[in-house]
Design an enzyme around this catalytic site. Structure first.
Site, short mmCIF file in Angstrom:
data_model
loop_
_atom_site.label_atom_id
_atom_site.label_comp_id
_atom_site.label_asym_id
_atom_site.label_seq_id
_atom_site.Cartn_x
_atom_site.Cartn_y
_atom_site.Cartn_z
N CYS A 25 -7.38 4.33 3.13
CA CYS A 25 -6.95 4.78 1.80
C CYS A 25 -5.52 4.29 1.62
CB CYS A 25 -7.02 6.30 1.69
SG CYS A 25 -6.49 6.92 0.10
N LEU A 26 -5.38 3.19 0.93
CA LEU A 26 -4.08 2.58 0.73
C LEU A 26 -4.04 2.00 -0.68
CD1 LEU A 26 -1.41 1.89 2.17
CD2 LEU A 26 -2.48 -0.21 2.98
#
Length: 181
Positions: free
Chosen positions: A82-83
């Protein structure tokens, strides 16, 4: 628009990294990634799966950890990351070197527990930073050593299923029953 991304270019861009292509292609490959110094991930080595879409560099690559990592912004089971910069704000100005030299090290240095994929890691990080860092180091020892990056996730999963939890595994000294006469 299809952009040719040749293997030669890939090798030059990623020259500081160990890269293993899948089926001699250039759209799917693995990269060996080392945890950044100054973080509890230092000393860890991860096998990262990279998939480039046909529209790369206009569309972001898909990046995931193959061997396990304990991090609020990484799904422990799938290795998904999750970036925002990869998932939402990608720009064609970025490249794979940015991913491995800037974005992933920053993710490991500065986790964001308020946007977790691993809720347990996020809660532990917010509740008890020391215990969180100890758990990170335990995962590094157990799953992120150089010998762990060579096996595929399928091989590791089947090994884990066979052996189960190490604490419950039998040893050679245990006897199951009486020896045959």
């Amino acid at each position: 628009m299809l952009i040719f991304f040749g293997g030669d270019l890939l090798n030059r861009m990623m020259s500081d990294y160990k890269v293993e292509t899948v089926d001699d292609g250039v759209q799917e490959f693995y990269v060996e990634f080392h945890g950044p110094s100054g973080s509890p991930y230092h000393g860890g080595v991860w096998r990262m799966r990279v998939e480039l879409p046909d529209a790369y560099p206009y569309k972001s690559p898909s990046i995931g950890f193959v061997n396990k990592i304990y991090h609020p912004n990484v799904d422990e089971m799938s290795g998904s990351v999750c970036l925002d910069v990869i998932n939402q704000t990608w720009s064609p100005m970025f490249d794979l070197v940015n991913v491995f030299e800037v974005f992933l090290p920053q993710l490991l240095l500065y986790p964001n527990p308020s946007d977790p994929l691993n809720g347990e890691a996020a809660a532990l990080m917010m509740r008890d930073q020391c215990t969180y860092e100890q758990r990170v180091k335990e995962y590094c020892e157990r799953y992120a050593k150089p010998e762990h990056v060579g096996a595929s996730s399928e091989e590791k999963n089947s090994d884990e299923e066979l052996s189960g939890d190490e604490e419950h595994a039998s040893s050679d000294e245990e006897m199951v029953g009486e020896p045959d006469p």
